[in-house]
Design a protein around this motif. Sequence first.
Motif, PDB file in Angstrom:
ATOM      1  N   ALA A 174      19.076   0.863  30.997  1.00 20.43           N
ATOM      2  CA  ALA A 174      18.988   0.771  29.537  1.00 20.43           C
ATOM      3  C   ALA A 174      17.415  -0.161  29.264  1.00 20.43           C
ATOM      4  CB  ALA A 174      20.084  -0.338  28.910  1.00 20.43           C
ATOM      5  N   LEU A 175      16.806   0.376  28.059  1.00 21.64           N
ATOM      6  CA  LEU A 175      15.633  -0.162  27.766  1.00 21.64           C
ATOM      7  C   LEU A 175      15.726  -1.742  27.618  1.00 21.64           C
ATOM      8  CD1 LEU A 175      14.367   2.279  25.008  1.00 21.64           C
ATOM      9  CD2 LEU A 175      13.391   1.888  27.084  1.00 21.64           C
ATOM     10  N   PRO A 176      14.609  -2.465  27.787  1.00 23.00           N
ATOM     11  CA  PRO A 176      14.901  -3.890  27.665  1.00 23.00           C
ATOM     12  C   PRO A 176      15.014  -4.444  26.054  1.00 23.00           C
ATOM     13  CG  PRO A 176      12.506  -3.162  27.900  1.00 23.00           C
ATOM     14  CD  PRO A 176      13.322  -2.113  28.259  1.00 23.00           C
ATOM     15  N   VAL A 177      15.887  -5.364  26.092  1.00 18.76           N
ATOM     16  CA  VAL A 177      16.107  -6.014  24.894  1.00 18.76           C
ATOM     17  C   VAL A 177      14.867  -7.209  24.549  1.00 18.76           C
ATOM     18  CG1 VAL A 177      18.603  -5.948  25.049  1.00 18.76           C
ATOM     19  CG2 VAL A 177      17.315  -8.104  25.953  1.00 18.76           C
ATOM     20  N   GLU A 178      14.993  -7.678  23.504  1.00 20.75           N
ATOM     21  CA  GLU A 178      13.849  -8.406  23.018  1.00 20.75           C
ATOM     22  C   GLU A 178      13.432  -9.419  24.018  1.00 20.75           C
ATOM     23  OE1 GLU A 178      12.204 -11.241  19.183  1.00 20.75           O
ATOM     24  OE2 GLU A 178      14.056 -10.062  19.120  1.00 20.75           O
ATOM     25  N   ALA A 179      14.446 -10.519  24.435  1.00 23.09           N
ATOM     26  CA  ALA A 179      14.494 -11.536  25.477  1.00 23.09           C
ATOM     27  C   ALA A 179      13.782 -11.055  26.804  1.00 23.09           C
ATOM     28  CB  ALA A 179      15.641 -12.179  25.788  1.00 23.09           C
ATOM     29  N   GLU A 180      14.309  -9.693  27.305  1.00 24.92           N
ATOM     30  CA  GLU A 180      13.540  -9.198  28.422  1.00 24.92           C
ATOM     31  C   GLU A 180      12.422  -8.679  28.227  1.00 24.92           C
ATOM     32  OE1 GLU A 180      17.803  -7.518  30.553  1.00 24.92           O
ATOM     33  OE2 GLU A 180      16.910  -6.120  28.740  1.00 24.92           O
ATOM     34  N   ARG A 181      11.991  -8.151  27.237  1.00 26.81           N
ATOM     35  CA  ARG A 181      10.694  -7.787  26.832  1.00 26.81           C
ATOM     36  C   ARG A 181       9.533  -8.984  26.721  1.00 26.81           C
ATOM     37  NH1 ARG A 181      12.890  -4.673  22.590  1.00 26.81           N
ATOM     38  NH2 ARG A 181      12.308  -5.989  21.249  1.00 26.81           N
ATOM     39  N   ALA A 182       9.920 -10.129  26.377  1.00 24.89           N
ATOM     40  CA  ALA A 182       9.347 -11.047  26.372  1.00 24.89           C
ATOM     41  C   ALA A 182       8.927 -11.765  28.003  1.00 24.89           C
ATOM     42  CB  ALA A 182       9.933 -12.494  25.786  1.00 24.89           C
ATOM     43  N   ILE A 183       9.861 -11.411  28.769  1.00 22.79           N
ATOM     44  CA  ILE A 183       9.773 -12.045  30.187  1.00 22.79           C
ATOM     45  C   ILE A 183       8.811 -11.004  30.847  1.00 22.79           C
ATOM     46  CG2 ILE A 183      10.885 -12.222  32.342  1.00 22.79           C
ATOM     47  CD1 ILE A 183      13.329 -13.065  30.877  1.00 22.79           C
ATOM     48  N   ILE A 184       8.969  -9.528  30.736  1.00 23.02           N
ATOM     49  CA  ILE A 184       8.124  -8.679  31.218  1.00 23.02           C
ATOM     50  C   ILE A 184       6.787  -8.743  30.826  1.00 23.02           C
ATOM     51  CG2 ILE A 184       7.723  -6.243  31.367  1.00 23.02           C
ATOM     52  CD1 ILE A 184      10.410  -6.971  32.717  1.00 23.02           C
ATOM     53  N   LYS A 185       6.479  -9.035  29.343  1.00 24.25           N
ATOM     54  CA  LYS A 185       5.083  -9.240  28.880  1.00 24.25           C
ATOM     55  C   LYS A 185       4.354 -10.505  29.677  1.00 24.25           C
ATOM     56  CE  LYS A 185       1.664  -8.800  26.075  1.00 24.25           C
ATOM     57  NZ  LYS A 185       0.772  -7.595  26.255  1.00 24.25           N
ATOM     58  N   ALA A 186       5.321 -11.729  29.835  1.00 24.81           N
ATOM     59  CA  ALA A 186       4.638 -12.762  30.400  1.00 24.81           C
ATOM     60  C   ALA A 186       4.200 -12.564  31.914  1.00 24.81           C
ATOM     61  CB  ALA A 186       5.729 -13.952  30.413  1.00 24.81           C
ATOM     62  N   MET A 187       5.025 -11.809  32.711  1.00 32.01           N
ATOM     63  CA  MET A 187       4.757 -11.478  34.033  1.00 32.01           C
ATOM     64  C   MET A 187       3.650 -10.441  33.981  1.00 32.01           C
ATOM     65  SD  MET A 187       4.938 -11.535  37.177  1.00 32.01           S
ATOM     66  CE  MET A 187       6.387 -12.761  37.282  1.00 32.01           C
TER      67      MET A 187
END
Length: 223
Positions: free
Chosen positions: A138-151
């Motif tokens: 499944a595509l990332p949800v908003e909270a996961e997108r924020a973690i991916i972006k930060a990394m």
Amino acid sequence: MSNTLGVPWVQTASGKAFPLVGAEPALVDFATDIAGPLARCARFAGHIGSGVYSVAQHSVEGADALLRETGDKRLAALFLLHDAHEAYIGDISTPVQAALAQMADIFRGDCGGQLMRQSLKALQHHLDMAIHEAANLALPVEAERAIIKAMDIRMLVTERNQLLGPPPCSWDPIIEAAQPIRRTGKLRVWPWPEAADEFMTRAQRWLPCFAKSTTPKKSRNAA
């Protein structure tokens, strides 16, 4: 390229005609058309003196770092695939995107740059949807997108510091404020066959579409 498909398409390493608009999950080949091309796709427009630092290695290094820090295999899998669309459209660096947006504003007015960025994001998302469906992830949800972006930002500052050397001027304040990833030793630029195989090792370990596979499969592009 365009043909009787009626939409822009690319000829992939596996010999498929992959439509960039209307991408079909059934056409996604992780070993040949994702791992190999990402391993040959240079970050920083190739401006690394020690060799081609690839999108594949970036994806693996960041995914491993996330797994070390969180223990979350889904987050690791999401980072592994966060740039997978670049296997089909290449790595358009952030400065190039900014320059294109400025040029679009010049030729189309103030809304030109915004439209360019929106179009690119839409294309990337469209390809991500097909890739994630093929991966059964499944595509990332908003909270996961924020973690991916930060990394992603932390990986960028790590790569800059270790591979590019001292910057001639300051980068974006967000990048300057980011903390490098924690790892043992400095980054070593991998040859592309190694990067492709390391990417596929993680893909088979974390992507649900490989859950029933018992025999590790190397990239068919790797020598």
